[in-house]
Enzyme design. Structure first.
Site, short mmCIF file in Angstrom:
data_model
loop_
_atom_site.label_atom_id
_atom_site.label_comp_id
_atom_site.label_asym_id
_atom_site.label_seq_id
_atom_site.Cartn_x
_atom_site.Cartn_y
_atom_site.Cartn_z
N ASP A 251 -50.51 21.96 -31.69
CA ASP A 251 -49.53 21.89 -32.76
C ASP A 251 -48.85 23.23 -32.99
O ASP A 251 -49.40 24.11 -33.64
CB ASP A 251 -50.25 21.43 -34.03
CG ASP A 251 -49.30 21.18 -35.18
OD1 ASP A 251 -48.08 21.25 -34.97
OD2 ASP A 251 -49.79 20.89 -36.29
N ASP B 236 -41.46 21.48 -32.18
CA ASP B 236 -42.77 21.13 -32.71
C ASP B 236 -43.55 20.25 -31.74
O ASP B 236 -43.27 19.07 -31.59
CB ASP B 236 -42.60 20.41 -34.05
CG ASP B 236 -43.93 19.96 -34.62
OD1 ASP B 236 -44.96 20.56 -34.27
OD2 ASP B 236 -43.95 19.01 -35.41
#
Length: 432
Positions: free
Chosen positions: A91, A287
């Site tokens: 992440d 992301d």
């Protein structure tokens, strides 16, 4: 089944955007040192001091997962003494790495491995890493001996716990082992979000001090660079450091000084079929914690209207009965892969301006379409307003497949280049 499936996919991988971090209030469970295991805190034979001259070497991880149907990517990280494996969602949109923790656990969700047993090594409240997890003015030390944390994610999930330090087991690409002690979250109270799936925890790769990459850099073990290559066929690799790619072959653009919390190249203009859509000044972030790409409400409505107009004269028809994603189309017969529909769809591109230089991030049909298990083609670009992203535009995994994406915190730049993500790199001559 239909509506549940839509809900899962819509929120999936927006876990990366940390909405808020705050210290535990008086009503939250307090950490008790007696709950800790008696694990040793001794250093490994490969100490940080011996490796401090190794900056430039890289760490390489194999990635598992896919955009569809799995919906997330993860890596295996070994933590503790002796080291035990944990599957962590990679992440780049959040900083803190945390594991579901047997401290004991008040509320934990299903996990692939037994819960992490924490070490005795608490991170004190005054530690800069602790301060970095709290909003300005909200860093209060009710107990100076420990650092409480709470992270909340855009899908409604959260993790509450305390920071500890423990040994991580890594291998440099040259074979050298290292076992640095790094801070991580011992999460003893998790609330599952709409994107729920079994997980051991999150590998935070963001820009903050608590990020694993930032911590390794502060110990002079790697350069402050993280990159990933996600294969459109599933899997791929993740790396820390800067010696696995040829910088001269990478398309670079500067990180924005206006969106410092995330990996952002700033604002972009959206192109459709080589022509501008008129959509400009779109704030964009990269992301890896988002399976799909998200556009702000106006941008999404504009783009989907243009697509529907293009497709109205073609043989594709909308398939509202397919709830895989919000917008799907069916053909005269089921499609097997995205190549079958390339002739119906135009390419997309985001244009970033870096000084006098214009940089394009191009999206082929493979970078924004999937084929559902019903054989329909679905749009992997979603309306960010429906999941609380407001005006933010997110480049998710679907649009980063089959290319290396590099976040160079040393030189404050983001780069990308096409690559064969099925092949593990062994040198800067990365195969394309």
């Amino acid at each position: 089944m239909g509506k549940e499936r839509v809900g899962l996919v819509l929120a999936l991988l927006l876990m990366s955007f940390v909405i808020s971090t705050s210290s535990s209030d008086e009503q939250q469970l307090r950490w008790r040192k007696s709950l800790f295991s008696t694990a040793t805190t001794s250093s490994s034979s490969s100490s940080s001091s011996l490796l401090s001259n190794r900056v430039g070497s890289s760490l390489l991880f194999q990635v598992q997962g896919n955009v569809y149907p799995t919906g997330y990517y993860n890596v295996t990280v070994y933590v503790g003494q002796p080291p035990k494996p944990y599957f962590l969602d990679l992440d780049t949109g959040s900083d803190l790495t945390w594991l579901q923790c047997d401290a004991p656990c008040v509320q934990c969700i299903e996990a692939p491995h037994p819960l992490y047993r924490p070490s005795n090594d608490l991170v004190p409240c005054e530690d800069p890493i602790c301060a970095s997890l709290h909003a300005p003015g909200q860093h209060k030390c009710e107990d100076p001996t420990q650092c409480d944390y709470e992270v909340e994610y855009a899908d409604g999930g959260s993790s509450l716990g305390v920071l500890v330090k423990d040994a991580f087991a890594f291998n440099y690409t040259n074979g050298q082992r290292l076992n640095p002690r790094l801070a991580l979250g011992c999460g003893y109270d998790q609330v599952p979000g709409a994107s729920y799936h079994p997980l051991d925890g999150i590998l935070g790769l963001g820009k903050g001090k608590s990020s694993i990459v930032s911590q390794l850099h502060s110990q002079k073990l790697i350069r402050n660079v993280v990159g990933h290559c996600l294969s459109g066929r599933g899997g791929g690799f993740l790396f820390f450091g800067d010696d696995l790619y040829d910088s001269s072959r990478v398309v670079w653009t500067s990180m924005s000084s206006d969106y410092t919390k995330y990996y952002s190249p700033g604002v972009a203009e959206l192109f459709f079929g080589g022509k501008t859509t008129g959509l400009k000044n779109l704030p964009v972030v990269f992301d890896s914690g988002s399976s799909y790409t998200y556009l702000s409400h106006v941008a999404y409505q504009t783009l989907t209207s243009m697509m529907k107009r293009e497709l109205s004269a073609k043989s594709l028809k909308e398939a509202p009965e397919d709830r895989t994603l919000p917008l799907c189309w069916k053909g005269k017969r089921p499609f097997k892969n995205v190549r079958d529909v390339k002739k119906y769809f135009k390419s997309l591109a985001l244009s970033f301006t870096d000084g006098k230089t214009r940089t394009l991030f191009e999206l082929t049909t493979e970078a924004y379409l999937i084929i559902s298990n019903r054989g329909n083609v679905c749009l992997g670009i979603l309306n960010g307003a429906e999941v609380g992203l407001q005006d933010l535009n997110v480049i998710g995994d679907i649009s980063m497949q089959d290319r290396v994406v590099i976040y160079d915190n040393e030189k404050q730049r983001i780069g990308w280049m096409p690559a064969n993500c099925d092949r593990t790199p062994k040198s800067k001559a990365m195969n394309t």
